[in-house]
Design a protein around this motif. Structure first.
Motif, short mmCIF file in Angstrom:
data_model
loop_
_atom_site.label_atom_id
_atom_site.label_comp_id
_atom_site.label_asym_id
_atom_site.label_seq_id
_atom_site.Cartn_x
_atom_site.Cartn_y
_atom_site.Cartn_z
N VAL A 35 0.85 -1.19 0.00
CA VAL A 35 0.00 0.00 0.00
C VAL A 35 0.88 1.25 0.00
CG1 VAL A 35 -1.66 1.37 1.34
CG2 VAL A 35 -1.97 -1.10 1.13
N ASN A 36 1.92 1.23 0.83
CA ASN A 36 2.85 2.36 0.91
C ASN A 36 3.60 2.58 -0.40
OD1 ASN A 36 2.09 2.62 3.59
ND2 ASN A 36 3.87 1.52 4.39
N GLN A 37 3.80 1.49 -1.13
CA GLN A 37 4.51 1.57 -2.42
C GLN A 37 3.57 1.93 -3.57
OE1 GLN A 37 6.36 -2.29 -2.81
NE2 GLN A 37 7.84 -1.92 -1.16
N GLY A 38 2.28 2.00 -3.28
CA GLY A 38 1.31 2.34 -4.32
C GLY A 38 0.89 1.18 -5.20
N LYS A 39 1.30 -0.03 -4.83
CA LYS A 39 0.94 -1.20 -5.63
C LYS A 39 -0.43 -1.76 -5.26
CE LYS A 39 5.76 -2.55 -6.37
NZ LYS A 39 6.81 -3.59 -6.15
N LEU A 40 -0.86 -1.48 -4.04
CA LEU A 40 -2.19 -1.86 -3.58
C LEU A 40 -2.92 -0.61 -3.10
CD1 LEU A 40 -1.74 -5.15 -1.49
CD2 LEU A 40 -2.83 -4.93 -3.72
N ILE A 41 -4.22 -0.55 -3.35
CA ILE A 41 -5.04 0.57 -2.91
C ILE A 41 -6.06 0.07 -1.89
CG2 ILE A 41 -6.69 2.34 -3.64
CD1 ILE A 41 -5.37 2.07 -6.47
N LYS A 42 -6.12 0.74 -0.75
CA LYS A 42 -7.07 0.34 0.28
C LYS A 42 -8.47 0.83 -0.09
CE LYS A 42 -7.88 0.37 5.28
NZ LYS A 42 -7.36 0.78 6.60
N VAL A 43 -9.40 -0.09 -0.18
CA VAL A 43 -10.79 0.23 -0.52
C VAL A 43 -11.63 0.38 0.74
CG1 VAL A 43 -12.86 -0.63 -1.70
CG2 VAL A 43 -10.60 -1.03 -2.70
N ASP A 44 -11.41 -0.50 1.68
CA ASP A 44 -12.19 -0.54 2.92
C ASP A 44 -11.32 -1.24 3.96
OD1 ASP A 44 -14.29 -0.34 4.66
OD2 ASP A 44 -15.53 -1.89 3.72
N ARG A 45 -11.76 -1.26 5.17
CA ARG A 45 -11.01 -1.95 6.21
C ARG A 45 -10.87 -3.43 5.84
NH1 ARG A 45 -13.50 -1.97 12.15
NH2 ARG A 45 -14.99 -3.30 11.04
N GLY A 46 -9.63 -3.86 5.67
CA GLY A 46 -9.38 -5.26 5.36
C GLY A 46 -9.61 -5.63 3.91
N TYR A 47 -9.76 -4.64 3.02
CA TYR A 47 -9.99 -4.95 1.60
C TYR A 47 -9.17 -4.01 0.72
CZ TYR A 47 -12.46 -6.76 -2.45
OH TYR A 47 -12.76 -7.39 -3.64
N TYR A 48 -8.50 -4.61 -0.27
CA TYR A 48 -7.58 -3.86 -1.13
C TYR A 48 -7.77 -4.29 -2.59
CZ TYR A 48 -5.38 -3.41 3.45
OH TYR A 48 -5.15 -3.17 4.79
N VAL A 49 -7.33 -3.42 -3.49
CA VAL A 49 -7.34 -3.77 -4.91
C VAL A 49 -5.99 -3.38 -5.50
CG1 VAL A 49 -8.32 -1.54 -5.63
CG2 VAL A 49 -8.64 -3.57 -7.06
N GLU A 50 -5.51 -4.21 -6.39
CA GLU A 50 -4.22 -3.96 -7.04
C GLU A 50 -4.33 -2.78 -7.98
OE1 GLU A 50 -0.73 -6.68 -9.17
OE2 GLU A 50 -2.79 -7.43 -9.02
N ASP A 51 -3.33 -1.94 -7.99
CA ASP A 51 -3.31 -0.77 -8.86
C ASP A 51 -3.53 -1.20 -10.31
OD1 ASP A 51 -2.97 1.96 -9.56
OD2 ASP A 51 -0.89 1.56 -10.11
N GLY A 52 -4.49 -0.55 -10.98
CA GLY A 52 -4.78 -0.89 -12.38
C GLY A 52 -5.91 -1.90 -12.54
N HIS A 53 -6.45 -2.41 -11.45
CA HIS A 53 -7.55 -3.37 -11.49
C HIS A 53 -8.84 -2.74 -10.94
CE1 HIS A 53 -4.24 -6.14 -12.09
NE2 HIS A 53 -5.10 -7.10 -12.36
N GLY A 54 -9.95 -3.26 -11.35
CA GLY A 54 -11.24 -2.76 -10.89
C GLY A 54 -11.69 -3.47 -9.62
N ILE A 55 -12.47 -2.76 -8.83
CA ILE A 55 -13.01 -3.34 -7.59
C ILE A 55 -14.13 -4.31 -7.94
CG2 ILE A 55 -14.17 -2.84 -5.40
CD1 ILE A 55 -12.98 0.00 -5.58
N ASP A 56 -14.07 -5.50 -7.40
CA ASP A 56 -15.14 -6.47 -7.54
C ASP A 56 -16.15 -6.17 -6.43
OD1 ASP A 56 -16.86 -8.65 -7.56
OD2 ASP A 56 -15.28 -10.11 -7.99
N ASP A 57 -17.17 -5.40 -6.77
CA ASP A 57 -18.12 -4.93 -5.76
C ASP A 57 -18.80 -6.08 -5.01
OD1 ASP A 57 -17.70 -2.21 -6.21
OD2 ASP A 57 -19.16 -2.14 -7.83
N LEU A 58 -19.17 -7.12 -5.71
CA LEU A 58 -19.88 -8.22 -5.06
C LEU A 58 -18.97 -8.98 -4.09
CD1 LEU A 58 -22.11 -9.69 -7.95
CD2 LEU A 58 -22.56 -7.79 -6.38
N PHE A 59 -17.75 -9.23 -4.52
CA PHE A 59 -16.79 -9.92 -3.65
C PHE A 59 -16.46 -9.06 -2.43
CE2 PHE A 59 -12.24 -11.30 -2.85
CZ PHE A 59 -12.58 -12.51 -2.29
N TRP A 60 -16.28 -7.77 -2.66
CA TRP A 60 -15.99 -6.84 -1.56
C TRP A 60 -17.15 -6.84 -0.56
CZ3 TRP A 60 -17.93 -1.32 -1.84
CH2 TRP A 60 -17.69 -0.66 -0.63
#
Length: 202
Positions: A35-60
Motif C-alpha cells: 500500500v505504501n509503495q502504491g501497488k495496492l489501494i485500500k478500498v475498505d477496512r481489510g480490503y484492497y485492490v491492485e493498482d490498475g484493477h477494478g473493484i469487484d463490488d460483489l466480492f468486496w
C-alpha cells in the motif's frame, strides 16, 4: 511481492481480502508495505485492490457482510434472466441480524430481511462477474423473491425472467414448485404464468 500474494491477486482479479490473505499465510505488514509503495489501494477496512484493477463490488460486499446472500435483481442479472439494468445491489439477511445500513445510500444497496426458516432456502455458492466466490440464491429462489408482491418489481421484468427460466433446459420445476409453496407466492406466479408455457410442468 511474495509469491503467495501474487498468486492470490491473480486468482481474485487483483482484489484482496485480508481475511482470506491470512489463510494463505500473508501478513498484514506485507500488504501495508505494498500500500505504501502504491501497488495496492485500500478500498475498505481489510480490503484492497491492485493498482490498475477494478473493484469487484460483489466480492468486496461479501467480505464486509458475510451473512448476506445476494438476491433479487442482483441474481437475476448474474443468471441473465433479465435485460434490465439493476438499480441496486440486493443482499438478504435473516430477521434480527444487526447490519450497518449507513453504507446503503453511498453504495446503492438494498437490504432485505426474511424469516430464519427460509433464509437459507436456495442458498448456493456462486461467482461474481469477475469470477470471485460469493453466496447467492439459486434461480428458483430468485424467481420467487421477485414475484413476491411485497417487493413491487416491474411486471415486465418479472414476466421476462419467468419466460427465460421456463426456456432454460436446466430448470427444476419440482424445486420451483416447492419454493413457491414455502415462500407463499404460488397463487401470484401461477396466475401470471404465460399462456404459451402452460404445457410445461411446474
Amino acid at each position: 511481492m511474495q509469491d503467495k500474494l501474487k498468486e492470490l491477486l491473480a486468482i481474485r482479479d487483483g482484489n484482496l481480502s485480508m481475511k482470506e490473505a491470512r489463510k494463505f499465510g500473508i501478513a498484514a505488514t506485507t500488504v501495508q508495505r505494498l500500500v505504501n509503495q502504491g501497488k495496492l489501494i485500500k478500498v475498505d477496512r481489510g480490503y484492497y485492490v491492485e493498482d490498475g484493477h477494478g473493484i469487484d463490488d460483489l466480492f468486496w460486499l461479501q467480505q464486509r457482510f458475510s451473512r448476506g446472500i445476494f438476491s433479487h435483481e442482483t441474481t437475476l442479472d448474474i443468471y441473465q434472466l433479465s435485460t434490465n439494468m439493476p438499480k441496486f445491489i440486493h443482499l438478504t439477511f435473516p430477521h434480527g441480524y444487526n447490519v450497518d445500513r449507513s453504507i446503503t445510500k453511498e453504495q446503492q444497496l438494498q437490504f432485505h430481511f426474511v424469516k430464519k426458516e427460509v433464509y437459507e432456502l436456495g442458498k448456493v455458492e456462486g461467482t461474481s462477474f469477475q469470477g470471485n466466490p460469493i453466496t447467492m440464491y439459486d434461480k428458483e429462489r430468485t424467481l420467487c423473491d421477485i414475484w413476491n408482491p411485497r417487493y413491487e418489481f416491474e411486471y415486465e421484468m418479472k414476466l421476462e425472467a419467468l419466460k427465460e427460466y421456463m426456456e432454460d433446459p436446466l430448470r427444476d420445476p419440482s424445486k420451483l414448485r416447492d419454493y413457491m409453496t414455502k415462500l407463499h407466492v404460488e397463487k401470484e406466479m401461477k396466475y401470471h404464468m404465460p399462456v404459451s408455457y402452460t404445457h410445461l410442468t411446474l
